[in-house]
Design a protein around this motif. Sequence first.
Motif, PDB file in Angstrom:
ATOM      1  N   UNK A  84       0.801  -1.218   0.000  1.00 38.73           N
ATOM      2  CA  UNK A  84       0.000   0.000   0.000  1.00 38.73           C
ATOM      3  C   UNK A  84       0.840   1.277   0.000  1.00 38.73           C
ATOM      4  N   UNK A  85       1.998   1.250   0.613  1.00 40.64           N
ATOM      5  CA  UNK A  85       2.828   2.453   0.699  1.00 40.64           C
ATOM      6  C   UNK A  85       3.903   2.461  -0.386  1.00 40.64           C
ATOM      7  N   UNK A  86       4.636   1.350  -0.509  1.00 36.85           N
ATOM      8  CA  UNK A  86       5.711   1.295  -1.507  1.00 36.85           C
ATOM      9  C   UNK A  86       5.224   0.862  -2.885  1.00 36.85           C
ATOM     10  N   UNK A  87       3.955   0.454  -2.969  1.00 37.62           N
ATOM     11  CA  UNK A  87       3.330   0.073  -4.241  1.00 37.62           C
ATOM     12  C   UNK A  87       4.047  -1.095  -4.920  1.00 37.62           C
ATOM     13  N   UNK A  88       4.514  -2.048  -4.132  1.00 38.67           N
ATOM     14  CA  UNK A  88       5.146  -3.243  -4.660  1.00 38.67           C
ATOM     15  C   UNK A  88       4.107  -4.349  -4.807  1.00 38.67           C
ATOM     16  N   UNK A  89       4.403  -5.323  -5.640  1.00 36.13           N
ATOM     17  CA  UNK A  89       3.540  -6.500  -5.748  1.00 36.13           C
ATOM     18  C   UNK A  89       3.995  -7.530  -4.718  1.00 36.13           C
ATOM     19  N   UNK A  90       3.037  -8.266  -4.165  1.00 38.45           N
ATOM     20  CA  UNK A  90       3.326  -9.274  -3.145  1.00 38.45           C
ATOM     21  C   UNK A  90       2.967 -10.648  -3.688  1.00 38.45           C
ATOM     22  N   UNK A  91       3.876 -11.595  -3.549  1.00 34.19           N
ATOM     23  CA  UNK A  91       3.584 -12.966  -3.953  1.00 34.19           C
ATOM     24  C   UNK A  91       2.405 -13.497  -3.129  1.00 34.19           C
ATOM     25  N   UNK A  92       1.420 -14.062  -3.812  1.00 32.08           N
ATOM     26  CA  UNK A  92       0.190 -14.484  -3.134  1.00 32.08           C
ATOM     27  C   UNK A  92       0.435 -15.580  -2.102  1.00 32.08           C
ATOM     28  N   UNK A  93       1.395 -16.476  -2.370  1.00 30.74           N
ATOM     29  CA  UNK A  93       1.676 -17.550  -1.408  1.00 30.74           C
ATOM     30  C   UNK A  93       2.265 -16.983  -0.126  1.00 30.74           C
ATOM     31  N   UNK A  94       3.142 -15.987  -0.273  1.00 31.08           N
ATOM     32  CA  UNK A  94       3.733 -15.340   0.886  1.00 31.08           C
ATOM     33  C   UNK A  94       2.666 -14.630   1.707  1.00 31.08           C
ATOM     34  N   UNK A  95       1.784 -13.910   1.029  1.00 29.99           N
ATOM     35  CA  UNK A  95       0.754 -13.171   1.762  1.00 29.99           C
ATOM     36  C   UNK A  95      -0.233 -14.121   2.435  1.00 29.99           C
ATOM     37  N   UNK A  96      -0.532 -15.247   1.799  1.00 27.64           N
ATOM     38  CA  UNK A  96      -1.418 -16.231   2.416  1.00 27.64           C
ATOM     39  C   UNK A  96      -0.824 -16.773   3.715  1.00 27.64           C
ATOM     40  N   UNK A  97       0.482 -17.035   3.681  1.00 28.29           N
ATOM     41  CA  UNK A  97       1.150 -17.497   4.902  1.00 28.29           C
ATOM     42  C   UNK A  97       1.083 -16.428   5.985  1.00 28.29           C
TER      43      UNK A  97
END
Length: 250
Positions: free
Chosen positions: A224-237
Amino acid sequence: APCCSPSREGFRPGSQLANHASRCMALRFTQSIFSRRMAKNLSAGARTTKSTVLHRQKWMELKLVHYRDYEGVERAWEVASRTTTSSSGVDAAAIFAVVYRAKGSEAVKKPDEVILVKQYRPTVANVCVEFPAGLIDENETAEEAAVRELKEETGYIGKAVSKSPILCGDPGMTDGTMQLVTVEIDGDLPENQNPKHEQEEEECIEVVKVPYEKLHERLVHFAEVEKLDIDSRLFSLAIGMNQTRPIVPT
């Protein structure tokens, strides 16, 4: 009160609450039967009949897969596949790398940080925050690949302690598979004080150290702040870790 869990007050035969509960139970019974039939049909009827390579490059190929669905209808699906899959049948190992340290006078080492990586991904035209990861070489286990790739990408030396079953990454688009390997890093060892990566020439990876207890919070900040994409598997964990923490009364 929750559906089908009426309170004692007002729950009388023929009452509105009782009728609602009956309808809910009937609906659940119908859904249960439908689910069992659907599962049986999906596993018994659907199958792939033919696969044709449409285009092939060094790392990837595009295939047209013909299959018969559970109702016997012939269909086709476009699939992206890796050309580097080892004989193990698994493409890659992703690494949940946790640094353990002893704090103060405590003798027991506890989780302190999670090691992540940032790298530019042309597929999304942005920097992505991810697990360290890499392809599994021929005659290599997922655990061996995880320890090797962690050292190469981040410089940290760790020990693989567990691995997931074989997982699908994006089954709607690719047949690529991976295993998530948990690697424990002793942060108090001399070799892990100032780790030096061994990245390949074409790799441009930034190592990111995130506090273990703030993984979810930091990922939200990256997005939200740095506007980077996050790997969905990482975010799920991270969601799972966040939701299993004890709720502290305010």
